[in-house]
Scaffold this motif. Structure first.
Motif, PDB file in Angstrom:
ATOM      1  N   GLU A   1      29.674 -12.393 -71.501  1.00 56.47           N
ATOM      2  CA  GLU A   1      29.093 -11.616 -72.489  1.00 56.47           C
ATOM      3  C   GLU A   1      30.062 -10.352 -72.689  1.00 56.47           C
ATOM      4  N   VAL A   2      30.280 -10.038 -74.291  1.00 56.06           N
ATOM      5  CA  VAL A   2      31.296  -9.273 -74.527  1.00 56.06           C
ATOM      6  C   VAL A   2      30.587  -8.220 -75.764  1.00 56.06           C
ATOM      7  N   PRO A   3      31.079  -7.410 -76.170  1.00 56.66           N
ATOM      8  CA  PRO A   3      30.894  -6.325 -77.253  1.00 56.66           C
ATOM      9  C   PRO A   3      31.027  -7.421 -78.418  1.00 56.66           C
ATOM     10  N   ASN A   4      30.019  -7.246 -79.499  1.00 56.36           N
ATOM     11  CA  ASN A   4      30.400  -8.181 -80.533  1.00 56.36           C
ATOM     12  C   ASN A   4      31.055  -7.374 -81.490  1.00 56.36           C
ATOM     13  N   LYS A   5      32.435  -7.575 -81.459  1.00 55.33           N
ATOM     14  CA  LYS A   5      33.434  -6.927 -81.970  1.00 55.33           C
ATOM     15  C   LYS A   5      34.529  -7.811 -82.628  1.00 55.33           C
ATOM     16  N   VAL A   6      35.078  -7.376 -83.691  1.00 54.95           N
ATOM     17  CA  VAL A   6      36.473  -8.526 -84.083  1.00 54.95           C
ATOM     18  C   VAL A   6      37.143  -8.468 -82.759  1.00 54.95           C
TER      19      VAL A   6
ATOM     20  N   LEU B   1      36.312 -12.778 -79.001  1.00 55.92           N
ATOM     21  CA  LEU B   1      36.313 -14.121 -78.733  1.00 55.92           C
ATOM     22  C   LEU B   1      37.838 -14.610 -78.311  1.00 55.92           C
ATOM     23  N   GLN B   2      38.665 -14.056 -79.522  1.00 52.02           N
ATOM     24  CA  GLN B   2      40.136 -14.396 -79.233  1.00 52.02           C
ATOM     25  C   GLN B   2      40.598 -13.599 -77.716  1.00 52.02           C
ATOM     26  N   GLN B   3      40.071 -12.584 -77.544  1.00 56.43           N
ATOM     27  CA  GLN B   3      40.708 -12.167 -76.233  1.00 56.43           C
ATOM     28  C   GLN B   3      40.386 -12.922 -75.139  1.00 56.43           C
ATOM     29  N   VAL B   4      39.035 -13.495 -75.073  1.00 57.65           N
ATOM     30  CA  VAL B   4      38.540 -14.421 -74.097  1.00 57.65           C
ATOM     31  C   VAL B   4      39.442 -15.590 -74.074  1.00 57.65           C
ATOM     32  N   THR B   5      39.594 -16.453 -75.240  1.00 57.73           N
ATOM     33  CA  THR B   5      40.214 -17.708 -75.194  1.00 57.73           C
ATOM     34  C   THR B   5      41.531 -17.663 -74.974  1.00 57.73           C
TER      35      THR B   5
ATOM     36  N   TYR C   1      30.406 -22.357 -77.848  1.00 54.78           N
ATOM     37  CA  TYR C   1      29.275 -21.774 -78.734  1.00 54.78           C
ATOM     38  C   TYR C   1      28.851 -20.505 -78.427  1.00 54.78           C
ATOM     39  N   GLY C   2      28.201 -19.769 -79.311  1.00 60.15           N
ATOM     40  CA  GLY C   2      27.869 -18.563 -79.176  1.00 60.15           C
ATOM     41  C   GLY C   2      26.640 -17.743 -79.819  1.00 60.15           C
TER      42      GLY C   2
ATOM     43  N   LEU D   1      30.992 -21.525 -72.528  1.00 61.66           N
ATOM     44  CA  LEU D   1      32.028 -22.510 -72.811  1.00 61.66           C
ATOM     45  C   LEU D   1      32.059 -23.270 -71.592  1.00 61.66           C
ATOM     46  N   LYS D   2      32.829 -24.553 -71.908  1.00 63.27           N
ATOM     47  CA  LYS D   2      33.047 -25.436 -71.090  1.00 63.27           C
ATOM     48  C   LYS D   2      34.378 -25.744 -70.936  1.00 63.27           C
ATOM     49  N   THR D   3      35.066 -25.747 -69.623  1.00 64.89           N
ATOM     50  CA  THR D   3      36.502 -25.680 -69.673  1.00 64.89           C
ATOM     51  C   THR D   3      36.894 -26.881 -68.535  1.00 64.89           C
ATOM     52  N   ALA D   4      38.227 -27.180 -68.440  1.00 60.35           N
ATOM     53  CA  ALA D   4      38.526 -28.109 -67.594  1.00 60.35           C
ATOM     54  C   ALA D   4      38.627 -27.646 -66.194  1.00 60.35           C
ATOM     55  N   ASP D   5      38.568 -26.324 -66.193  1.00 54.26           N
ATOM     56  CA  ASP D   5      38.640 -25.677 -64.618  1.00 54.26           C
ATOM     57  C   ASP D   5      37.752 -24.435 -64.770  1.00 54.26           C
ATOM     58  N   ASN D   6      36.165 -24.473 -64.661  1.00 54.58           N
ATOM     59  CA  ASN D   6      35.520 -23.492 -64.579  1.00 54.58           C
ATOM     60  C   ASN D   6      35.765 -22.485 -63.651  1.00 54.58           C
TER      61      ASN D   6
END
Length: 131
Positions: free
Chosen positions: A79-84, A87-91, A105-106, A117-122
């Protein structure tokens, strides 16, 4: 920055046809199940779904009655603020830790956004995100 948590999602496919999503959501609504996140798309003759609900056990039974083989899969919800740039910060945090992202997906809602997100190492991704 972000609040990340481990969740379970249901993954399944059904024969694709007009009205399938409406039928699925009708059955879930009748059972009193709320959809918290959804990714649905058609590939040829198949409708593919990823769902997070408020009652995955009950949802799995409903969906199974529709003829689907339902799998439960561990995912991360952030969960993040919906701001520009959020998503880049998370990824970036995940990629800087050397973790591959399988899919994302969001669900943005005005001021907040939930990123699935689904990652190789959650487990490692959760640690990195919650620092």
């Amino acid at each position: 920055m972000a609040k990340a948590s481990k969740l379970k999602q249901l993954t399944f496919s059904l024969p694709n046809r007009i009205g399938l999503l409406s039928e699925l959501t009708s059955f879930l609504t009748a059972a009193g199940i709320n959809i918290e996140a959804i990714n649905a798309y058609g590939v040829g003759d198949e409708g593919r779904f990823m769902l997070v609900t408020d009652n995955n056990g009950k949802a799995k039974k409903v969906i199974s009655h529709m003829g689907a083989e339902v799998q439960t899969e561990e995912i991360i919800a952030v969960e993040v603020p919906n701001k520009v740039g959020r998503l880049q910060q998370v990824t970036k945090k995940i990629s800087d830790a050397g973790i591959d992202i399988s899919y994302v997906y969001g669900s943005p809602v005005k001021t907040r956004m939930t990123i699935v997100l689904k990652t190789a190492d959650n487990r490692k991704a959760l640690k990195v995100l919650n620092k």
